[in-house]
Design a protein around this motif. Structure first.
Motif, mmCIF file in Angstrom:
data_model
loop_
_atom_site.group_PDB
_atom_site.id
_atom_site.type_symbol
_atom_site.label_atom_id
_atom_site.label_comp_id
_atom_site.label_asym_id
_atom_site.label_seq_id
_atom_site.Cartn_x
_atom_site.Cartn_y
_atom_site.Cartn_z
ATOM 1 N N LEU A 125 -7.598 -2.045 19.376
ATOM 2 C CA LEU A 125 -8.439 -2.387 18.433
ATOM 3 C C LEU A 125 -8.235 -3.260 17.674
ATOM 4 O O LEU A 125 -9.176 -4.259 17.168
ATOM 5 C CB LEU A 125 -8.225 -1.058 17.604
ATOM 6 N N TRP A 145 -5.920 8.350 23.248
ATOM 7 C CA TRP A 145 -6.365 9.692 23.253
ATOM 8 C C TRP A 145 -7.011 10.019 24.613
ATOM 9 O O TRP A 145 -6.877 10.876 25.465
ATOM 10 C CB TRP A 145 -7.420 9.915 22.412
ATOM 11 N N GLU A 202 -5.782 12.681 27.363
ATOM 12 C CA GLU A 202 -6.673 13.825 27.912
ATOM 13 C C GLU A 202 -6.639 13.754 29.420
ATOM 14 O O GLU A 202 -6.580 14.588 30.174
ATOM 15 C CB GLU A 202 -7.824 13.625 27.356
ATOM 16 N N VAL A 216 -3.119 3.122 14.050
ATOM 17 C CA VAL A 216 -4.222 2.469 14.359
ATOM 18 C C VAL A 216 -5.206 3.760 15.275
ATOM 19 O O VAL A 216 -4.463 4.396 16.152
ATOM 20 C CB VAL A 216 -3.923 1.496 15.573
ATOM 21 N N GLU A 217 -6.343 4.031 15.100
ATOM 22 C CA GLU A 217 -7.007 5.084 15.335
ATOM 23 C C GLU A 217 -7.136 5.189 16.620
ATOM 24 O O GLU A 217 -7.328 4.259 17.616
ATOM 25 C CB GLU A 217 -8.543 5.064 14.747
ATOM 26 N N LEU A 218 -6.823 6.624 17.315
ATOM 27 C CA LEU A 218 -7.017 6.645 18.584
ATOM 28 C C LEU A 218 -6.156 5.929 19.395
ATOM 29 O O LEU A 218 -6.308 6.043 20.862
ATOM 30 C CB LEU A 218 -8.370 6.481 19.359
ATOM 31 N N ASP A 248 -17.759 6.553 20.995
ATOM 32 C CA ASP A 248 -18.838 6.252 19.682
ATOM 33 C C ASP A 248 -18.612 7.276 18.657
ATOM 34 O O ASP A 248 -18.970 7.148 17.390
ATOM 35 C CB ASP A 248 -20.373 6.686 20.258
ATOM 36 N N ARG A 249 -17.862 8.327 18.935
ATOM 37 C CA ARG A 249 -17.890 9.338 17.900
ATOM 38 C C ARG A 249 -16.741 9.103 17.262
ATOM 39 O O ARG A 249 -16.608 9.448 15.757
ATOM 40 C CB ARG A 249 -17.732 11.122 18.491
ATOM 41 N N TYR A 250 -15.721 8.784 17.738
ATOM 42 C CA TYR A 250 -14.351 8.922 16.926
ATOM 43 C C TYR A 250 -13.634 7.469 16.509
ATOM 44 O O TYR A 250 -12.641 7.434 15.931
ATOM 45 C CB TYR A 250 -13.110 9.790 17.867
ATOM 46 N N TYR A 251 -14.035 6.476 17.193
ATOM 47 C CA TYR A 251 -13.998 4.947 16.818
ATOM 48 C C TYR A 251 -14.580 4.567 15.433
ATOM 49 O O TYR A 251 -15.676 5.438 15.460
ATOM 50 C CB TYR A 251 -13.970 3.981 17.723
ATOM 51 N N THR A 252 -14.091 3.828 14.767
ATOM 52 C CA THR A 252 -15.131 3.333 13.715
ATOM 53 C C THR A 252 -15.743 1.829 13.997
ATOM 54 O O THR A 252 -16.371 1.396 13.151
ATOM 55 C CB THR A 252 -14.343 3.279 12.404
ATOM 56 N N VAL A 253 -15.434 1.535 15.101
ATOM 57 C CA VAL A 253 -16.293 0.279 15.591
ATOM 58 C C VAL A 253 -17.082 0.651 16.796
ATOM 59 O O VAL A 253 -16.805 1.728 17.091
ATOM 60 C CB VAL A 253 -15.275 -0.770 15.943
ATOM 61 N N ARG A 254 -18.140 0.114 16.828
ATOM 62 C CA ARG A 254 -18.994 0.354 18.211
ATOM 63 C C ARG A 254 -18.583 -0.218 19.236
ATOM 64 O O ARG A 254 -17.701 -1.141 19.326
ATOM 65 C CB ARG A 254 -20.446 -0.488 17.800
ATOM 66 N N SER A 308 -19.541 -1.762 21.660
ATOM 67 C CA SER A 308 -20.213 -3.333 22.117
ATOM 68 C C SER A 308 -19.697 -4.184 21.023
ATOM 69 O O SER A 308 -19.265 -5.355 21.609
ATOM 70 C CB SER A 308 -21.728 -3.279 21.783
ATOM 71 N N ASN A 309 -18.940 -3.849 20.028
ATOM 72 C CA ASN A 309 -18.092 -4.856 19.245
ATOM 73 C C ASN A 309 -16.623 -4.729 19.517
ATOM 74 O O ASN A 309 -15.922 -5.656 18.890
ATOM 75 C CB ASN A 309 -18.471 -4.586 17.841
ATOM 76 N N ASP A 325 -26.217 -3.314 16.753
ATOM 77 C CA ASP A 325 -24.747 -3.327 16.549
ATOM 78 C C ASP A 325 -24.185 -4.614 15.632
ATOM 79 O O ASP A 325 -23.223 -5.371 16.038
ATOM 80 C CB ASP A 325 -24.014 -3.116 17.764
ATOM 81 N N ASP A 380 -20.377 -1.951 11.277
ATOM 82 C CA ASP A 380 -20.919 -2.825 12.717
ATOM 83 C C ASP A 380 -21.830 -2.157 13.520
ATOM 84 O O ASP A 380 -21.881 -2.353 14.622
ATOM 85 C CB ASP A 380 -19.621 -3.378 13.431
ATOM 86 N N THR A 411 -5.650 2.424 9.815
ATOM 87 C CA THR A 411 -7.212 2.169 9.961
ATOM 88 C C THR A 411 -8.085 3.322 9.648
ATOM 89 O O THR A 411 -7.612 4.281 9.575
ATOM 90 C CB THR A 411 -7.783 1.743 11.529
ATOM 91 N N VAL A 452 -8.347 6.556 11.533
ATOM 92 C CA VAL A 452 -7.404 7.527 11.431
ATOM 93 C C VAL A 452 -7.608 8.463 10.047
ATOM 94 O O VAL A 452 -7.593 9.765 10.525
ATOM 95 C CB VAL A 452 -5.928 6.778 11.158
ATOM 96 N N LYS A 500 -10.677 9.008 9.010
ATOM 97 C CA LYS A 500 -11.744 9.766 9.674
ATOM 98 C C LYS A 500 -11.483 10.960 10.748
ATOM 99 O O LYS A 500 -11.954 12.192 10.186
ATOM 100 C CB LYS A 500 -13.013 8.863 10.247
ATOM 101 N N ASN A 501 -10.620 10.596 11.228
ATOM 102 C CA ASN A 501 -10.249 12.002 12.541
ATOM 103 C C ASN A 501 -9.167 12.724 11.834
ATOM 104 O O ASN A 501 -9.146 13.892 12.507
ATOM 105 C CB ASN A 501 -9.852 11.163 13.676
ATOM 106 N N ARG A 540 -11.996 -6.335 8.562
ATOM 107 C CA ARG A 540 -12.474 -5.137 7.769
ATOM 108 C C ARG A 540 -11.270 -4.880 6.923
ATOM 109 O O ARG A 540 -10.181 -5.379 6.961
ATOM 110 C CB ARG A 540 -12.272 -3.919 8.640
ATOM 111 N N ARG A 565 -22.059 -11.026 14.039
ATOM 112 C CA ARG A 565 -23.176 -11.558 15.238
ATOM 113 C C ARG A 565 -24.095 -12.386 14.500
ATOM 114 O O ARG A 565 -24.277 -12.196 13.238
ATOM 115 C CB ARG A 565 -23.693 -10.263 15.719
ATOM 116 N N GLN A 573 -22.948 12.410 16.495
ATOM 117 C CA GLN A 573 -22.379 10.916 16.537
ATOM 118 C C GLN A 573 -23.001 10.404 15.159
ATOM 119 O O GLN A 573 -22.123 9.611 14.426
ATOM 120 C CB GLN A 573 -23.024 10.249 17.483
ATOM 121 N N THR A 583 -20.193 9.002 12.613
ATOM 122 C CA THR A 583 -19.772 7.494 12.225
ATOM 123 C C THR A 583 -21.126 7.098 11.380
ATOM 124 O O THR A 583 -21.237 5.826 10.967
ATOM 125 C CB THR A 583 -19.964 6.746 13.596
#
Lengths: 255, 566, 429, 202
Positions: free
Chosen positions: B122, B149, B153, B336-338, B537-543, B545-546, C5, C16, C131, C134, C136-137, C393, C402, D142, D146
């Motif tokens: 990340l 993750w 899995e 760091v997430e996930l 898309d659901r669990y990360y905080t960045v998209r 594509s980014n 995005d 983003d 981050t 973490v 959030k989840n 961030r 972008r 989603q 997010t």
């Protein structure tokens, strides 16, 4: 030997001058020293009128006297190990950093970080000392480790932060967070101060006036007689499993 | 066209079997060639020791946690400050120097290729940004997969191919080089404040064990035909008695690759501890070295500890917290997430401390007891065991029994009864040092075919010339000369240019980054996998594509494509 | 055209997931962004070309003239100050550091007026953080201390904390507790499960008390601490200890009140203490979208996150001395370059008095409060709108902003690189 | 004294006494327009909250979940016996008097829905309402995870610089958004309209 340095007036008087070269031992080999004004390196005599009386073989026998508008002169007496520096007016930041011996006497006020991380020697300030007097450096764990700092006027905030050894005496009031993170040594404030000895680990802190905003995690033990005064004794900061001692004449919680 | 000819070089080039031969090295446009024209610039090496540019196969120099080590340590920065001078920018720092500080100091020691040991995917962009400002070395980054993750899995589902596919997608996205596992499973457990004690403890929720993680990822790594093997920081670092856990982990590894090892075990010194608590702490370097001797599929590095101040930093968050509880000084942690985590604390290794003294001995023992230098490379896990500027001293210790004895006399007196070091007579020779510091490292990383770690025509013209004549110096007695020579090259040549000379760096340079893009079939392209995308898309905080690191971050792009069996 | 995005260049949340609709070179609609982000994207009234102050008048000048003016000004200065940097991308910040190094100046960023104290605290005791994902989840307890995300980071709650669905929380919205600690009932406090109202200046005492209570020493605590009852403190300490994963987010209400970095230090030590019982993390709510990036860039290039003085060639760091507010208040500089910030809107009057006396060059797309103090202002492209580059961030995750539309404006990096080239030339001569 | 005699004479008249004891009134009968407190019928409550929504008396009725069943609870102290809840319930869960006969005969009914209104001046576009909405959470995980909308099926999302309501009709009136909006920018209004149902097709 007595070296007198009289500050010359300068066009850009407001740019600070760093003069760590002003320590007695450097004058044993002459006065051809360099100081910095901002990013310019200058000869000592471009900044001061220099006069030398007598001579000496040992740093102990050298006295440097600073006169004129020296309140923007930083780092004077850094790493001082012997000899004497007398400042007739005020002095800029970081005076006596890391000093291990010798004496600095300031007749006016001292700016921040007076005697930062000093290990020995004596500093006497007849006026006020600004913030971080006798403190440590950013990120460091040990502040002043030895020697004596005596301030006859007031001291600013963060006086003797992380004090690890030596003695600090302030005859006037001190500011906020006096003796924060103390881990050794002795701190005496004759006047009032705010939130003394916060998070202390060890050492002794005496407040002969009133401790305002007293930290709630000190445990009251009783009263003691000290130097002809009756002081209330508290044991070190419980938040930090501390073992230090705090003695105050009076205290007020922020309740 | 630029040409350079290094004359009268006393070359040790282990990958080509050259050991102390005086020869010329011809260089054209950054590559070693058979010969150059008369117009070539000439450097007379005057018989000095000439080696391929140094390769550090495990160091921490760039990225989030390294920078946080700097960020939280202004006191460390007070040492080693230099002003801007010539082509050199200002530098600061001792145990975690600024990027320029790292680059210049490595260059002055003759190092031209560095592997950053741990990069959280990340935050990969950060590592690449810092690489740009590490101009005098080529770099690559091992990418962390220990708590990923999606991979956990897939392992739970027993789908090794999916594990491989996720690794492939991630490496390509973040421009990573190899697969790093740091306390596999433990970093995920740590996000709940827990840890795994050894390879059979299941990870909370995911219910897979470190053993399963290690084995699956080793298999996946080979399916992808990555140049480097899995790079493992074993579970249970730094605890008394952990050597059995280390041996257990080593025992999991089959021999799957004929060109190189199947497992690279890093900083094994920290994993070779005996005893059951700190009181009976002792060295278990012997069983570890014996075990590795019998298994060509394993290569390790020392993780040598040297006395003095340093900063420890690792993705192994729970271990750093334990250290914090011992020292109660400052402690940083960054989960760091996930994916993974990290921790940082400053430490001081003291000669007067028995545990520290034993640690110091264990690193040396590993290098001296392992028969083949190809299987035990030189490292301090910079800066965990010591800053890399201590390498020359380590070389001195490995080459001189006398030096070791002199040092041993200064450590804690009880050390003697806890370690085999005093009984070890072996002194390494020049060739072995060359293996441990470049040839072996290049082979272990799988970059010798990319022209690293040797001086054959076609190789990158990365050369280190040390001010020392091997037939005139007896390293056993004159170890100080060895240390001095390895501390400061006469010339460091990078990509055919002299970049450092006698302690001064001469050019601005520009870094090249080696990264791997495994080719997989469409069905295994995670970028198109609906389940992967949905969870991302659901669990990360960045998209999504980014997330991938753009081309802009790699100034000199050395993309390595592999054909994956997917 | 719709750009998906896109990255919002407003606050440290660096969202983003923004969709920007562009028509004829103008942003016409913004989706997903908060009010603040939308306004930034839609921003108008840019300055057209560089301007030079001549007496009381502004005169239009060319980029070359402006760049030359700035380079000459900085080269002539004995103690130039390069300030701002939080509102521009990392690549420009790198040029800034090289520049400070070359001209022996002081480089400082806006942390010195926002989270500088947090950094000082981190330098004393470290930083157990993570981050945003973490939290959030996993987090079942979130504490906002002296921060009001609704005002300053509007999407923080919906994207990362209170409302965001997490992997390990079946019903995040129900299972996650939120505690707000502040001196007044803020908008964020309206939606908290528990609100702790502290007397101004009492944060340190409350934190110390909580630390002692977590260690099981509740009996020595006075009946009330800075307006908070002992019962509430004990309840909150128990909430923290029984949480599976707790996260503290603090803001300027903690950093900029009495005691400053000692408050943060105490909060961090509380979190370290709680980490012995359960998992806890703490993070700063960073303001400018790339203030953290500026700290990062400065750190890897110079070793220090802000307030770096290159006067003597080597990097010297001492916040309180080498930070912009202190330098200006003490009149210790003789020229200033301002990039990506608006000091005149935030600095004390005393600082502005000195800013008015020395030559000042500003790089900024819009006329702002600092314009009044400038000798030259150079309009530049806006990072995240018509320029791109790296931003970090608030939790240290780097994201490449972008470019959503193209314009003729030069980016900060390009303008600074031109200045730097001129300076290098002059120094080599 | 005279008056006393007068009264006795007057009240002891046989005619009056006969009238008093044998008078006949029409039998007591509950009129069709009379409404008692609403009572439960056997019908199953679906938890649509229509009754709560239409009730004009604060605190008079609440739909509660008991074990696995929803059901309306009437609080007599607050109830004004207007009968609107009985009329509004689409399932006939409640009854009181012959209200339902009347509505059935007249083919009248209540149509109800919720109206969401956002004050753009107060709204920060923080997205709290969109993400906290339980219906949104179910429709688009989603968005819930997010804050980014990926579905056109949600009730509302941040779009084009403001909160855009896409599917007001899906709102169940739980007012989560209202309570979670720190600025009170979003309001849930209960909208009710009496309607005449069309004649059933033969």
């Amino acid at each position: 030997m007595k070296v007198t340095l009289a500050m010359k007036p300068a066009a850009k008087w407001f740019i600070p001058i760093e003069a760590e070269s002003i320590v007695p031992k450097n004058f044993l080999s002459g006065t051809d020293l360099r100081v910095w004004r901002g990013n310019r390196e200058l000869r000592l005599d471009e900044v001061f009128s220099v006069s030398v009386e007598g001579d000496a073989d040992r740093a102990e026998d050298v006295e440097v006297v600073l006169s004129g508008d020296t309140f923007r002169l930083k780092r004077v007496g850094e790493y001082l190990d012997a000899g004497k520096i007398t400042v007739l007016g005020g002095i800029g930041m970081h005076c006596g950093n890391f000093m291990s011996g010798g004496t600095i006497e300031i007749h006016g006020n001292a700016d921040g970080w007076l005697g930062r991380e000093m290990a020995g020697g004596t500093i006497v300030c007849r006026g006020d000392a600004a913030d971080y007097c006798a403190s440590g450096y950013r990120g460091g764990r040990k502040g002043m480790k030895g020697g004596t700092v005596e301030v006859f006027g007031r001291a600013g905030d963060f006086l003797a932060e992380s004090l690890a050894g030596g003695t600090v005496i302030v005859h006037g009031d001190a500011g906020d967070m006096t003796g924060a993170e103390m881990r050794g040594g002795t701190l005496v404030v004759h006047g009032d101060c705010s939130r003394p000895a916060a998070n202390m680990k060890d050492g002794s802190c005496y407040v002969y006036g009133t401790a305002r905003g007293m930290i709630p995690t000190f445990k009251k033990i009783g009263t003691v007689q000290h130097d002809g005064r009756t002081l209330i004794r508290f044991s070190g900061d419980l938040a930090n499993r501390g073992k230090g001692n705090l003695f105050v004449k009076g205290y007020e919680y922020l309740d | 066209m630029t040409e350079l000819l290094v004359k009268n070089a006393c070359v040790i080039d282990p990958l080509r079997g050259i050991n102390g031969e005086t020869m010329d090295i011809a260089i054209r446009d950054g590559k070693i060639v058979e010969e150059v024209s008369d117009a070539a610039e000439v450097i007379d090496a005057r018989g000095m020791l000439t080696l391929p540019g140094g390769v550090d196969s495990h160091t921490h120099i760039c990225g989030t946690k390294v920078n946080f080590g700097r960020y939280m340590s202004p006191e460390d920065m007070r040492a080693g400050r230099t002003p801007r001078r010539g082509a050199m920018h200002a530098t600061s720092g001792y145990s975690v120097p600024t990027t320029y500080g790292n680059s210049y100091r490595y260059s002055v020691m003759g190092y031209t290729t560095l592997l950053e040991g741990a990069m959280a995917p990340l935050e990969a962009r950060h590592t690449h940004e810092e690489f740009t400002y590490t101009p005098l070395q080529d770099t690559m980054a091992n990418t962390l997969f220990d708590g990923n993750w999606a991979i956990l899995e897939a392992i739970r589902d027993g789908d090794v191919k999916r594990v491989a596919a996720i690794i492939a997608w991630t490496l390509k996205a973040v421009k990573g080089f190899g697969v790093k596992l740091t306390n596999p499973g433990g970093t995920e457990a740590w996000q709940w404040g827990k840890n795994v004690s050894c390879i059979r403890d299941p990870v909370p929720y995911f219910e897979v064990t470190p053993a399963e993680i290690i084995r699956s990822i080793v298999e996946a790594n080979e399916l992808l035909h990555l140049p480097h093997s899995v790079h493992l920081h074993c579970n249970n670092l730094g605890t008394p008695g952990n050597y059995s856990c280390t041996l257990g982990s080593f025992g999991l590894i089959p021999d799957l690759n004929e060109k190189r090892q199947t497992l690279y075990a890093t900083h094994v010194q920290f994993h070779a501890y005996g005893g059951s608590e700190w009181k009976d702490f002792c060295s278990k370097s012997e069983p570890i070295a014996r075990f590795v001797d019998m298994r060509p599929q394993i290569v390790m590095d020392m993780g040598q500890v040297m006395f003095g101040r340093t900063t420890t930093m690792t993705a192994d968050g729970p271990m750093e917290f334990n250290l914090y509880r011992l020292h109660h000084e400052k402690w940083s942690n960054h989960d760091v997430e996930l994916e993974t985590g990290s921790g940082i604390i400053p430490v001081i290794y003291r000669r007067k401390n028995l545990v520290n003294s034993i640690m110091w001995a264990i690193g040396l023992e590993l290098a001296l007891l392992t028969k083949s230098p190809w299987q035990c490379l030189l490292s301090t896990d910079n800066p965990n065991g010591a800053p890399f500027v201590k390498y020359p001293e380590i070389i001195g210790l490995l080459m001189s029994k006398r030096y070791r004895d002199a040092e041993f006399a200064t450590v804690h007196p009880d050390t003697e009864s806890r370690v085999p070091l005093p009984a070890i007579e072996r002194e390494l020779d020049w060739h072995e040092i060359a293996v441990m510091t470049r040839a072996g490292a290049a082979r272990a990383l799988g970059i010798q075919d990319l022209g690293k770690g040797h001086l054959a025509p076609g190789a990158d013209a990365d050369v280190a010339i040390y001010p020392l004549k091997i037939d005139e110096v007896d390293p056993s007695a004159e170890y100080q000369k060895v240390i001095d020579a390895f501390s400061r090259t006469e010339y460091t040549i990078k990509r055919g240019r002299v970049v450092a000379r006698r302690g001064e760096c001469l050019v601005h340079g520009s870094n090249a980054t080696l990264w791997v893009a495994p080719k997989v079939s469409d069905g295994y392209d995670m970028g198109k996998d609906p389940d992967f995308i949905e969870k991302f898309d659901r669990y990360y905080t960045v998209r999504m594509s980014n997330y991938p690191v753009q081309e802009e971050y790699v100034t000199r792009n050395r993309r390595i494509e592999t054909e994956a069996e997917l | 055209m719709i750009v998906k995005d896109a990255v919002c260049p407003f606050c440290g949340c660096l969202c983003d997931d923004i969709e920007v609709e562009v028509e004829e070179g103008r942003v016409v609609a913004v989706t997903n962004a908060c009010e603040l982000g939308t306004t930034k994207f839609m921003g108008e009234k840019r300055m057209k070309n560089p301007i030079l102050r001549v007496g009381d008048e502004w005169k239009d000048i060319t980029y070359d003239e402006a760049v030359k003016y700035a380079a000459d000004m900085l080269l002539a200065a004995e103690r130039p100050l390069l300030y701002g940097w939080s509102g521009t991308h990392g690549e420009a910040q790198c040029v800034g550091v090289h520049m400070a190094e070359l001209i022996h100046g002081v480089i400082d960023n806006t942390s010195s007026v926002c989270h500088g104290p947090s950094i000082l605290a981190i330098q004393e005791v470290g930083h157990p953080g993570c981050t945003l994902g973490v939290v959030k989840n996993r987090a079942d307890l979130v504490i906002y201390w002296g921060s009001n995300p609704i005002d300053a980071h509007p999407r923080h709650l919906s994207r990362y904390t209170r409302y965001a669905e997490g992997f390990f929380l079946e019903n995040a919205f129900r299972d996650r507790k939120v505690i707000v600690v502040d001196v007044r009932k803020t908008e964020s406090a309206n939606i908290a499960d528990e609100f702790i109202k502290i007397r101004p200046g009492g944060d340190y005492a409350v934190l110390s008390a909580l630390r002692a209570i977590v260690q099981g020493k509740a009996d020595t605590i006075p009946r009330t601490v800075a307006g908070v009852t002992r019962e509430q403190l004990v309840r909150v300490a128990n909430l923290c200890k029984s949480a599976k994963f707790g996260a503290v987010y603090f803001g300027l209400g903690l950093t900029m009140t009495q005691g400053k970095y000692k408050n943060i230090r105490n909060a961090i030590e509380l979190v370290s203490e709680l980490s012995r019982h359960t998992k806890f993390t703490i993070s700063a709510m960073r303001g400018h979208y790339n203030v953290y990036g500026s700290n990062e860039v400065n750190t890897w290039m110079t070793g220090y996150p802000f307030g770096i003085d290159f006067s003597r060639g080597i990097a010297f760091y001492n916040p309180g001395e080498t930070t912009a507010v202190d330098i200006l208040a003490r009149k210790e500089c003789d020229a200033a370059l301002i990039v990506g910030s608006d000091p005149a809107a935030h600095f004390p009057r005393k600082c502005l008095e000195h800013l008015a006396e020395i030559p000042v060059v500003q790089l900024d797309p819009y006329p702002n409060a600092t314009t009044a103090f400038c000798n030259v202002q150079i309009p530049v492209a806006v990072t995240g709108i018509d320029a791109e580059g790296t931003a970090y961030r608030m939790d240290g995750v780097p994201i490449r902003t972008r470019r959503v539309l193209s314009s003729d404006y030069l980016s900060d990096e390009e303008v600074l690189a031109r200045m730097y080239a001129l300076m290098q030339e002059a120094r080599e001569r | 004294m005279r008056s006393f005699v007068y009264y006795v004479r007057e009240f002891l008249r046989p005619e009056w006494i006969r009238k008093f004891f044998f008078a006949r009134t029409a039998p007591l009968e509950t009129p069709s327009y009379f409404k008692g407190y609403p009572t439960r019928t056997e019908k199953e409550c679906t938890g649509c909250f229509s009754c709560m929504m239409i009730c004009p008396a604060p605190g008079a009725i609440a739909v509660l979940r008991k074990k696995d069943e929803w059901g309306p609870e009437v609080y007599p102290g607050h109830c004004i016996r207007c009968g609107l809840c009985v009329e509004a319930c689409p399932e006939g869960v409640l009854s009181s008097g012959r209200i339902l006969d009347v509505t059935d005969r007249d083919r009248t009914a209540f149509a109800s829905w919720y109206h969401l209104e956002v004050d753009d001046n107060l709204c920060m576009r923080c997205g709290n309402c969109c993400v906290s909405c339980p219906v949104n959470r179910q429709i688009d995980p989603q968005l819930a995870g997010t804050g980014t909308s990926a579905s056109d099926e949600v009730i509302m999302r941040i779009e084009g610089g403001r909160v855009r309501i896409l599917h007001m009709e899906k709102c169940t009136g739980c007012t989560t958004c209202e309570t979670q909006c720190p600025n009170r920018a979003i309001r849930v209004a209960r909208m009710v309209e009496g309607v005449q149902l069309p004649e059933a097709e033969a």
